[in-house]
Write an enzyme that holds these catalytic residues in place. Sequence first.
Site, PDB file in Angstrom:
ATOM      1  N   ALA A   1       0.867  -1.093   0.062  1.00  0.00           N
ATOM      2  CA  ALA A   1       0.050   0.010   0.135  1.00  0.00           C
ATOM      3  C   ALA A   1       0.782   1.225  -0.015  1.00  0.00           C
ATOM      4  CB  ALA A   1      -0.955  -0.053   1.221  1.00  0.00           C
TER       5      ALA A   1
ATOM      6  N   SER B   1       4.474   0.965  -1.134  1.00  0.00           N
ATOM      7  CA  SER B   1       5.426   0.783  -2.330  1.00  0.00           C
ATOM      8  C   SER B   1       5.311  -0.497  -2.962  1.00  0.00           C
ATOM      9  CB  SER B   1       6.950   0.772  -1.568  1.00  0.00           C
ATOM     10  OG  SER B   1       7.165  -0.536  -0.868  1.00  0.00           O
ATOM     11  N   GLY B   2       6.093  -0.602  -4.114  1.00  0.00           N
ATOM     12  CA  GLY B   2       5.848  -1.664  -4.854  1.00  0.00           C
ATOM     13  C   GLY B   2       7.185  -2.313  -5.399  1.00  0.00           C
ATOM     14  N   ARG B   3       7.527  -3.400  -5.584  1.00  0.00           N
ATOM     15  CA  ARG B   3       8.607  -3.868  -5.946  1.00  0.00           C
ATOM     16  C   ARG B   3       8.448  -5.091  -6.986  1.00  0.00           C
ATOM     17  NH1 ARG B   3       7.523  -3.098  -1.301  1.00  0.00           N
ATOM     18  NH2 ARG B   3       5.892  -4.581  -0.492  1.00  0.00           N
TER      19      ARG B   3
ATOM     20  N   HIS C   1      -3.657 -12.026  -3.222  1.00  0.00           N
ATOM     21  CA  HIS C   1      -3.931 -11.258  -2.089  1.00  0.00           C
ATOM     22  C   HIS C   1      -2.279 -11.368  -1.190  1.00  0.00           C
ATOM     23  CE1 HIS C   1      -5.505 -10.044   2.251  1.00  0.00           C
ATOM     24  NE2 HIS C   1      -4.715  -9.135   1.477  1.00  0.00           N
ATOM     25  N   ASP C   2      -1.671 -10.118  -0.960  1.00  0.00           N
ATOM     26  CA  ASP C   2      -0.259 -10.515  -0.715  1.00  0.00           C
ATOM     27  C   ASP C   2      -0.245 -11.047   0.773  1.00  0.00           C
ATOM     28  OD1 ASP C   2      -1.302  -8.259   1.089  1.00  0.00           O
ATOM     29  OD2 ASP C   2       0.007  -6.803   0.415  1.00  0.00           O
ATOM     30  N   THR C   3      -1.233 -11.030   1.706  1.00  0.00           N
ATOM     31  CA  THR C   3      -1.274 -11.967   2.890  1.00  0.00           C
ATOM     32  C   THR C   3      -1.275 -13.063   2.546  1.00  0.00           C
ATOM     33  OG1 THR C   3      -2.239  -9.858   3.911  1.00  0.00           O
ATOM     34  CG2 THR C   3      -2.064 -11.977   5.341  1.00  0.00           C
TER      35      THR C   3
ATOM     36  N   THR D   1       2.063  -1.903   6.515  1.00  0.00           N
ATOM     37  CA  THR D   1       1.017  -0.769   6.736  1.00  0.00           C
ATOM     38  C   THR D   1      -0.158  -1.274   7.369  1.00  0.00           C
ATOM     39  OG1 THR D   1       1.845   0.112   4.502  1.00  0.00           O
ATOM     40  CG2 THR D   1      -0.215   0.812   5.371  1.00  0.00           C
TER      41      THR D   1
ATOM     42  N   ASN E   1      -7.822  -7.821  10.941  1.00  0.00           N
ATOM     43  CA  ASN E   1      -6.988  -6.504  10.490  1.00  0.00           C
ATOM     44  C   ASN E   1      -6.778  -5.669  11.690  1.00  0.00           C
ATOM     45  OD1 ASN E   1      -7.663  -7.478   7.951  1.00  0.00           O
ATOM     46  ND2 ASN E   1      -7.323  -5.692   7.049  1.00  0.00           N
TER      47      ASN E   1
END
Length: 474
Positions: free
Chosen positions: A11, A13-15, A226-228, A249, A286
């Site tokens: 949320a 940064s990206g990589r 979903h990144d989680t 975040t 969350n």
Amino acid sequence: MKRVAAVDLGASSGRVMLGSVGDGVLELSEIHRFWNGPVQVRDTLHWDILHLYRAILEGLRTAGSVDGIGIDSWAVDYGLLDASGRLLGNPIHYRDSRTDGVMEQVLQRVTAAELYNITGLQQLPFNTIYQLAAEGMLGQADMLLMIPDLLAYWLTGQAAGERTNASTTQLYDVRTRAWSPVLAERVGVSMKLLPELREPGDVIGTVLPDATGLAEGTPVIAVGSHDTASSVVAVPAVNERFAYISSGTWSLVGLELDAPVLTAEAREANFTNEGGVDGRIRFLRNVMGLWILQECQRIWGADDLPALLAAAADAPPFAVLIDPDSPEFLAPGNMPRRIEEHCQAAGQELPRSQAATVRCVLESLALAYRRTLRQAQTIADRPVDVLHVIGGGSQNELLCQLTADACGLPVLAGPVEASALGNILVQARALGEPLPDLGAMRALVRATHQLRRYEPQGKPADWDAAESRVFGTS
């Protein structure tokens, strides 16, 4: 040895990460990191999706020839496409105010109990179902794609959804593992908008070389998008008696289960049952996470986090405490002032320094973790022996120690890039690496990554009293 690229979007940064997976090998290197965050246009908060796509292409071109590409990102947000496949507008950020009051309106059409019985999801005002209820362009749309699915569509020309992210929308039946026509009808969403769903490990398609400049024939593989879901793949657990905090975040605090828990007790405690890789359930809640600290740093113009943490470690304990999940901390803004207003409303003294504010945020997060973890164990009837902290927050030594103290459990911190690791592990298995199950993937993480252990310190009674102050429990 498989060489794959993981596109990992957070949320803030990206990589693009390059991973190598083989016999006893799990290596990860950062190829390209880029900014991500909300863009305010008049009264609407957007994601800059075209910036993200351009940055992803730049990173993938830098990575060179790879055996596969996988994409994961945050949940709940989406893009709408018209009949020709064109994006109807920049996706709107989940922190936008358009969903204010919408949840209450939707709950007049479908009860909270019915919603939970179908989806098993935590009630959050920005869930996709509420965003769609507030959406002004549904009548022009032909398809809805979640953020990773949209980016994969641009890379391959193939439109599809992925189950772990679909499970966060509150339009997904957690029992049947499919879209819920009942809920779609209740909120006025046509089923034709919702794409066919794929499993993590399925090949979405191959890249379009002329449109992307990437090598022809490279497969784009569905991961835990979903990144989680990807992060939990990389939890280096040795058995099922573990809990995790995917710390960034947001903080996602929970357990991994074989089946959803859809009891009234789980619903009232606002736990969510999200889909995981290999059909697992991420039973979690969350917690606001390091967003509060990040916003404080932004307002202060303070980039030296180690100095802030060192000063906070010396600040008096339990002097000031907040409920980090209070709604006033959700939107961007002057977080230090909001903390002061929260404390004033609670009849507390105000934090008198940046160090005191940081101490307040981290102790309050640790208390929220403690409360959430204890409830999860009780509701799911799953005892826990160790707490794994993964993601960027695993580098925050003060928060990890406070978490061990608050929860009364040893904390194992790491890996930092858990979401990217989970992404590349699922890709590697799809490409033929002998990683038959999550146990094998986690064993490889343990064998190749160093973890830091934090043992509980201090007096549990102090944390009992602090929890009672904030939440009225002990």
